[in-house]
Design a protein around this motif. Structure first.
Motif, PDB file in Angstrom:
ATOM      1  N   ALA A  99       0.846  -1.207   0.000  1.00 45.68           N
ATOM      2  CA  ALA A  99       0.000   0.000   0.000  1.00 45.68           C
ATOM      3  C   ALA A  99       0.875   1.248   0.000  1.00 45.68           C
ATOM      4  O   ALA A  99       1.872   1.332   0.709  1.00 45.68           O
ATOM      5  N   SER A 100       0.469   2.218  -0.796  1.00 47.09           N
ATOM      6  CA  SER A 100       1.233   3.469  -0.867  1.00 47.09           C
ATOM      7  C   SER A 100       0.888   4.394   0.293  1.00 47.09           C
ATOM      8  O   SER A 100       1.661   5.282   0.626  1.00 47.09           O
ATOM      9  N   ALA A 101      -0.275   4.193   0.893  1.00 46.62           N
ATOM     10  CA  ALA A 101      -0.712   5.029   2.018  1.00 46.62           C
ATOM     11  C   ALA A 101      -1.264   4.118   3.106  1.00 46.62           C
ATOM     12  O   ALA A 101      -1.583   2.952   2.850  1.00 46.62           O
ATOM     13  N   PRO A 102      -1.377   4.617   4.330  1.00 44.01           N
ATOM     14  CA  PRO A 102      -1.990   3.810   5.394  1.00 44.01           C
ATOM     15  C   PRO A 102      -3.420   3.404   5.030  1.00 44.01           C
ATOM     16  O   PRO A 102      -4.122   4.118   4.316  1.00 44.01           O
ATOM     17  N   THR A 122      -7.373   1.959   6.127  1.00 40.89           N
ATOM     18  CA  THR A 122      -8.373   1.882   7.193  1.00 40.89           C
ATOM     19  C   THR A 122      -8.707   0.412   7.437  1.00 40.89           C
ATOM     20  O   THR A 122      -8.338  -0.464   6.643  1.00 40.89           O
ATOM     21  N   LEU A 123      -9.405   0.155   8.501  1.00 38.42           N
ATOM     22  CA  LEU A 123      -9.798  -1.216   8.846  1.00 38.42           C
ATOM     23  C   LEU A 123     -10.624  -1.841   7.726  1.00 38.42           C
ATOM     24  O   LEU A 123     -10.376  -2.978   7.319  1.00 38.42           O
ATOM     25  N   MET A 124     -11.581  -1.094   7.182  1.00 37.92           N
ATOM     26  CA  MET A 124     -12.436  -1.637   6.130  1.00 37.92           C
ATOM     27  C   MET A 124     -11.635  -1.891   4.842  1.00 37.92           C
ATOM     28  O   MET A 124     -11.845  -2.911   4.176  1.00 37.92           O
ATOM     29  N   ASP A 125     -10.720  -0.979   4.512  1.00 37.00           N
ATOM     30  CA  ASP A 125      -9.892  -1.188   3.326  1.00 37.00           C
ATOM     31  C   ASP A 125      -9.020  -2.433   3.484  1.00 37.00           C
ATOM     32  O   ASP A 125      -8.892  -3.240   2.559  1.00 37.00           O
ATOM     33  N   LEU A 126      -8.443  -2.581   4.659  1.00 33.04           N
ATOM     34  CA  LEU A 126      -7.580  -3.730   4.932  1.00 33.04           C
ATOM     35  C   LEU A 126      -8.374  -5.032   4.844  1.00 33.04           C
ATOM     36  O   LEU A 126      -7.935  -6.008   4.222  1.00 33.04           O
ATOM     37  N   CYS A 127      -9.564  -5.040   5.434  1.00 27.02           N
ATOM     38  CA  CYS A 127     -10.392  -6.249   5.404  1.00 27.02           C
ATOM     39  C   CYS A 127     -10.867  -6.566   3.988  1.00 27.02           C
ATOM     40  O   CYS A 127     -10.923  -7.742   3.599  1.00 27.02           O
ATOM     41  N   SER A 128     -11.216  -5.538   3.212  1.00 25.87           N
ATOM     42  CA  SER A 128     -11.661  -5.804   1.844  1.00 25.87           C
ATOM     43  C   SER A 128     -10.507  -6.342   0.998  1.00 25.87           C
ATOM     44  O   SER A 128     -10.710  -7.222   0.148  1.00 25.87           O
ATOM     45  N   GLU A 129      -9.290  -5.858   1.217  1.00 24.11           N
ATOM     46  CA  GLU A 129      -8.125  -6.392   0.504  1.00 24.11           C
ATOM     47  C   GLU A 129      -7.861  -7.846   0.901  1.00 24.11           C
ATOM     48  O   GLU A 129      -7.547  -8.681   0.056  1.00 24.11           O
ATOM     49  N   ASP A 168      -8.166   8.069  13.208  1.00 23.97           N
ATOM     50  CA  ASP A 168      -8.564   9.291  12.530  1.00 23.97           C
ATOM     51  C   ASP A 168     -10.059   9.440  12.797  1.00 23.97           C
ATOM     52  O   ASP A 168     -10.885   8.851  12.096  1.00 23.97           O
ATOM     53  N   GLY A 169     -10.384  10.188  13.853  1.00 21.85           N
ATOM     54  CA  GLY A 169     -11.779  10.247  14.282  1.00 21.85           C
ATOM     55  C   GLY A 169     -12.159   8.902  14.867  1.00 21.85           C
ATOM     56  O   GLY A 169     -11.550   8.436  15.819  1.00 21.85           O
ATOM     57  N   ARG A 170     -13.134   8.242  14.238  1.00 27.25           N
ATOM     58  CA  ARG A 170     -13.553   6.924  14.705  1.00 27.25           C
ATOM     59  C   ARG A 170     -12.926   5.800  13.885  1.00 27.25           C
ATOM     60  O   ARG A 170     -13.157   4.627  14.157  1.00 27.25           O
ATOM     61  N   LYS A 171     -12.168   6.140  12.864  1.00 26.42           N
ATOM     62  CA  LYS A 171     -11.569   5.130  11.991  1.00 26.42           C
ATOM     63  C   LYS A 171     -10.179   4.741  12.483  1.00 26.42           C
ATOM     64  O   LYS A 171      -9.407   5.582  12.909  1.00 26.42           O
ATOM     65  N   LEU A 172      -9.885   3.444  12.383  1.00 25.77           N
ATOM     66  CA  LEU A 172      -8.553   2.952  12.671  1.00 25.77           C
ATOM     67  C   LEU A 172      -7.739   2.976  11.388  1.00 25.77           C
ATOM     68  O   LEU A 172      -8.215   2.586  10.325  1.00 25.77           O
ATOM     69  N   ILE A 173      -6.506   3.442  11.492  1.00 22.50           N
ATOM     70  CA  ILE A 173      -5.601   3.536  10.356  1.00 22.50           C
ATOM     71  C   ILE A 173      -4.390   2.642  10.647  1.00 22.50           C
ATOM     72  O   ILE A 173      -3.754   2.774  11.686  1.00 22.50           O
ATOM     73  N   PHE A 174      -4.073   1.747   9.700  1.00 25.09           N
ATOM     74  CA  PHE A 174      -2.968   0.802   9.871  1.00 25.09           C
ATOM     75  C   PHE A 174      -1.842   1.133   8.905  1.00 25.09           C
ATOM     76  O   PHE A 174      -2.077   1.404   7.729  1.00 25.09           O
ATOM     77  N   SER A 175      -0.610   1.099   9.410  1.00 26.11           N
ATOM     78  CA  SER A 175       0.572   1.314   8.578  1.00 26.11           C
ATOM     79  C   SER A 175       1.728   0.553   9.200  1.00 26.11           C
ATOM     80  O   SER A 175       1.689   0.172  10.379  1.00 26.11           O
ATOM     81  N   LEU A 176       2.792   0.358   8.426  1.00 25.84           N
ATOM     82  CA  LEU A 176       3.992  -0.298   8.926  1.00 25.84           C
ATOM     83  C   LEU A 176       4.953   0.753   9.457  1.00 25.84           C
ATOM     84  O   LEU A 176       5.105   1.818   8.856  1.00 25.84           O
ATOM     85  N   ASN A 177       5.592   0.457  10.580  1.00 26.64           N
ATOM     86  CA  ASN A 177       6.649   1.332  11.090  1.00 26.64           C
ATOM     87  C   ASN A 177       7.831   1.191  10.153  1.00 26.64           C
ATOM     88  O   ASN A 177       8.315   0.106   9.902  1.00 26.64           O
ATOM     89  N   ARG A 178       8.339   2.308   9.647  1.00 29.19           N
ATOM     90  CA  ARG A 178       9.469   2.234   8.695  1.00 29.19           C
ATOM     91  C   ARG A 178      10.659   2.900   9.284  1.00 29.19           C
ATOM     92  O   ARG A 178      10.703   3.731  10.043  1.00 29.19           O
TER      93      ARG A 178
END
Length: 156
Positions: free
Chosen positions: A103-106, A108-115, A146-156
């Protein structure tokens, strides 16, 4: 001062009466609902019994017409729950890590689950709980809000 106390006491008594009436109505509703459920069960059993005698040719017609007549909320209630699926959370964690790496950007939970569902066919009954269990195997994943959304990313 006495008039305020008397008014408060009267309001309290009125409230108690309304609460008792509400409880009685709920009990009545539950009893009626249970009775209707038993009646429906008896009718379905009788229909099955008749179908066994006459054959299965009319069974499809009866079920189709019954499904058309039932309200959608009743049909949703009758649908069975998803079967419990055991997941290999260590394997899911590797898949999550690969998705986050690509992923080029972090995400969200829904994006991650749909992927996960699109790429690997992994679907959780509760996405939040499923991802949290997988993240136990991935200390390098950073979780932000981000508000009520969870944002997932890798520590780089």
């Amino acid at each position: 001062m006495a008039s305020i106390f008397d008014e408060r006491k009267a309001l309290h008594m009125t409230l108690q009466g309304l609460l008792e009436q509400r409880a009685a109505l709920r009990r009545q509703y539950v009893d009626q609902d249970k009775q209707l459920g038993l009646d429906i069960k008896e009718l379905l059993a009788r229909i099955r019994e008749l179908d066994e005698r006459e054959g299965a040719r009319q069974n499809a017609d009866v079920e189709a017409s019954a499904a058309e007549e039932m309200p959608t909320e009743v049909l949703e209630h009758l649908r069975s729950r998803k079967t419990h699926t055991r997941h290999d959370y260590a394997g899911v964690a590797e898949q999550v890590e690969a998705i986050l790496r690509e992923a080029s950007a972090p995400l969200t939970l829904m994006d991650l689950c749909s992927e996960l569902k699109k790429r690997h066919g992994v679907e959780f009954a509760s996405p939040y709980i499923g991802i949290q269990k997988a993240l136990k195997h991935l200390p390098q994943v950073k979780v932000d809000k981000d508000g009520r959304k969870l944002i997932f990313s890798l520590n780089r």
